[in-house]
Scaffold this active site. Structure first.
Site, PDB file in Angstrom:
ATOM      1  N   LYS A  65       0.846  -1.199   0.000  1.00 36.90           N
ATOM      2  CA  LYS A  65       0.000   0.000   0.000  1.00 36.90           C
ATOM      3  C   LYS A  65       0.878   1.245   0.000  1.00 36.90           C
ATOM      4  O   LYS A  65       0.540   2.268  -0.584  1.00 36.90           O
ATOM      5  CB  LYS A  65      -0.909  -0.002   1.228  1.00 36.90           C
ATOM      6  CG  LYS A  65      -1.861  -1.208   1.284  1.00 36.90           C
ATOM      7  CD  LYS A  65      -2.440  -1.361   2.696  1.00 36.90           C
ATOM      8  CE  LYS A  65      -3.450  -2.488   2.775  1.00 36.90           C
ATOM      9  NZ  LYS A  65      -3.893  -2.734   4.184  1.00 36.90           N
ATOM     10  N   VAL A  66       1.988   1.151   0.691  1.00 36.47           N
ATOM     11  CA  VAL A  66       2.973   2.222   0.752  1.00 36.47           C
ATOM     12  C   VAL A  66       4.260   1.660   0.156  1.00 36.47           C
ATOM     13  O   VAL A  66       4.609   0.506   0.425  1.00 36.47           O
ATOM     14  CB  VAL A  66       3.198   2.674   2.217  1.00 36.47           C
ATOM     15  CG1 VAL A  66       4.327   3.678   2.320  1.00 36.47           C
ATOM     16  CG2 VAL A  66       1.908   3.223   2.815  1.00 36.47           C
TER      17      VAL A  66
END
Lengths: 311, 311, 311, 311
Positions: free
Chosen positions: B280-281
């Site tokens: 996600k990051v």
């Protein structure tokens, strides 16, 4: 007000082989801080679960299924201790993953997450979930959605029911068998939601965001009495409480297990007294919050209450 | 790995009349614990807000509007620092309440909630909201919903836009004027949702739960770069992060202000490193969590970053 | 490093009548978050308490005696599971109060503390202690101090021993009978300390602040192995750990039950890994922290470990 | 009781270049949760620090000096805002380390502590302290202790004064110059204590544990008014509060910055209302707790109050 000293604090004693409820009773004699709260919560929950005339709501937030707490919820459903379940989408997603035979694994929070990403392992604190699981999950979800007739408009609970009917174990399966509704107001905020979006690229099924609200509110309107066991806060806690706002009634039993705190203002850590000012919980309700990690307080509480009830 | 000692810890100094960014710089020299985290978060946010090529997501959870933090969000929107807003339904409800001229009041958490209920005052920790406000709120919402043509199917963002266009101040009004989307995956889990339910007893407007997902995912797909500022966790944090999962990309900037903790396993307290394991990051992202009450850390952070950027 | 997925997470199951260790085993199968930590802590503590060659240190901080946890500590001493006790002065004060027949009472944290003051009731969260108890306490302490010969110089442990020999129940009494030392580096920071100050207005007994340090350090030097069970942090945790710093050794077992968190930098919430960087705990030590309220985790842990050991 | 709605919550606004007190004023207009508490704390502290007739106590717990907060305390002493300082031994140890020219360094909590140990780096959350510093520290301490005449009996404050007189910067140096006492009831529970023990293997200096109590209690007896600023809890908080118990008075100003919570029962997280039931704080006192990381709340509070006072 005049302040009364209650019964004296007894020094708790523990011994080899004692049962869980015997331990919780010792916590009750000590009766202080969260151990005292747990004991009070057990008394409230015992009465609530034994009361035939009470509609039992269960709120499930936090990463409880990856943390191995799903089985306790599944058993509560199978044994008739839950009438209405409100869950986050994440717990339902991980419930499906386990039900289709994929597993979560013990890992460690002391790790290199960039390496984990390269190794295709997704982390939930100290639990590891290989990305492989999402491939099987996608297959299952697409096939399951595919069985919904195109052009239909369904509610979220109907979709959860549809999924549960195709599973043999877990929360959604137990709920489908027990014919109790599973509400998940933010279903789109989950892997199930992302799978549905994928499905809907080539199909046309409309999910009515408010399709469940009549049934949820009816459960509150028609309840002779209502009780709530809340694991964590978030959407499940608020959705259960707000539904009662539309009725002249309030919850008469409420037990909340949370790791949050009240002083930050958020609902998840808000006390049940705060809920009384809104009328969500009645003034005379048995209401108790236990602060701590629900992976410890939930098994402790349920084992103690089951021992008291005898099943 | 070889552990390097970084720069020395400087003892922070504070003086009368220093600006907020001067204070945050002193925190950075000290550089430890959450003061150090706040300084790092300011550097990341300064870069993110200055980067024209970055699509800026903002997640709003926790009782921020009743706590007086809505104005900061409104100004960020008006000044072009937010491209996509994801909020809880509660924050939008309280935003409407303020926008139509009703107010929240300073109260105390040391009170008798049963008496508050009788006095028709609803409590949010130490903030009081008279029930009277919900009468004006109902009027406004019913009138507003009434302007939606019967038989329509709309998305949640479209409904938020519809509401915002009828308000002069606050988050929804600013978002409508700035033409940025406001997503609220669990809108039914709020007073706005309850008002819609009431409206729908006599009308037929369908709210498509997934009606916004294409636009939300497109924002991720088309973003050259993406950054997220997350106040609290809950649905907004997860919804923002999961949307990136469907793309080959990840967030390159991420700042999270939370009062939760990681060891309970829940998403709201999960570290941004954990988010890296999911992709996600990104591994090289500027990512920083600051633990504490967002009513302190948000104003501090935004004032410091605005001073750095100069507006 | 290569990240391994460990054993799969099993969904915990609880049933009526299960024993505490059966419950903790279920928590171990689930194995996540603090439930997993508690299970790991039980395994470490079982090995530590079963190991004859290990000197067992116990750190007691937090309001454990008013909270009814003193009995568990007393029993651990009587059964030979504690060789060295380090406590806060407050726990020893409340231990004396209970031992001389005064009691703490169940109250409520929702109260008017100014009224409580007028009613001469002292509050410890939801525990009430009538001021009357301090009158009996003063009598006992003054009489007890009076038996120390004027002109003497004694150590804090010697004073604790002197007090314990004049009591029939509780931690100090058990320690005196078992002939184990009770260290309390900040004794003056307690009601016992204030009573001593009163006594010393008319007498001359010198308390040597460092009078116990040789014996404490000898315990570390001579220990074949050393283990520590830490309830809370504060002075007891640091005093136990720092004593090992003067030796080439480190603790080989360490279990910490705390409600604090690491990110604030304080020792009470510091991880046991942090202690490894100092050499207080060895690199290969069995070391586990469980975050939560010790009035829940301590009884749970001790009951489970006693069941495993069989006494 | 009748519940009054106070002033309306104003939405806080922040702008580039605002001063710290302007920010705290905005937090006060918002006035909710811990931002509201911080604003109230600033008002109390402004009055307390401006009040000539008030004896100002300061409690220093938590790893504040390694975290770069020591300079703020040093400046408060130099500017006459502290009359009595009560500290943990750890803060004084790290104060000496910095004063003799050794430094703490910025590091990371995401590390391998076993490797750090091998690299002779001691960790305090995300602060690194090379073991080398303790060699210089030992030299300084042994030399300093060596200047105390053999056979003497001294108090802990006298020893702190003795150390401070040999330093040019830091808390102990400032306190010696300003001629204010530094109390440290648990001095033996620190590296300074371990150094003293080493010294005492070959010398005979007796440290009277209670040698400071008369002076500390006199400060309470003779104070026309008394105020306390407490950073963290632990021994400093209790020692300051308990000293007032021996007088007919109580603290009339009290501000507490803590990361702990009340529901665990421990003193560090106990509310200041709880202190009122004991009479430690008067019923009419200005008393406010701010929950959060003191490395953020302390600089914010002191900068705002200094701006109000004008120096």
């Amino acid at each position: 007000m005049e302040h009364e000293c209650g019964t004296p604090v007894e020094q708790a004693r523990v011994r080899a082989g004692m049962t869980v409820n015997e331990l919780v009773s010792e916590m009750g004699k000590a009766g202080a801080y969260n151990a005292g709260s747990l004991f009070k919560a057990a008394a409230i929950l015992e009465e609530m679960l034994s009361d035939e005339s009470t509609v039992k709501f269960f709120g499930l937030a936090g990463a409880m299924v990856p943390g191995g707490m799903g089985g306790i919820v599944e058993d509560l459903i199978r044994d008739g201790y839950i009438d209405v379940l409100v869950s986050t989408g994440a717990n339902l997603t991980h419930d499906v993953i386990e039900a289709i035979g994929c597993r979560h694994y013990h890992g460690s929070e002391m790790c290199d997450d960039v390496e984990l990403f390269e190794e295709e392992i997704n982390r939930i604190y100290d639990v590891y979930l290989p990305s492989q699981a999402f491939i099987s999950f996608e297959e299952f979800m697409q096939e399951t959605f595919g069985e919904i007739e195109d052009g239909t408009t369904i509610s979220i609970a109907a979709m959860c029911r549809h999924i549960g009917e195709r599973l043999d174990s877990g929360i959604l399966a137990a709920a489908a068998e027990a014919n109790i509704p599973v509400y998940c107001p933010a279903l789109q905020d989950s892997m199930i939601g992302l799978q549905y979006w994928l499905f809907n690229q080539t199909h046309k099924v409309t999910v009515d965001a408010f399709g469940d609200m009549n049934r949820m509110l009816d459960a509150c309107f028609t309840a002779e009495r209502a009780g709530a066991l809340l694991v964590g806060g978030g959407v499940p806690k608020n959705y259960i409480f707000q539904s009662m706002l539309m009725t002249p009634k309030g919850f008469e039993y409420a037990v909340q297990l949370t790791g949050d705190r009240p002083d930050l203002g958020g609902l998840s850590g808000a006390t049940l007294d705060e809920a009384k000012s809104w009328g969500k919980v009645t003034g005379k309700a048995g209401a108790q919050t236990v602060y701590g990690d629900a992976t410890i307080t939930l098994p402790l509480l349920i084992a103690a209450v089951r021992e008291r009830i005898g099943r």
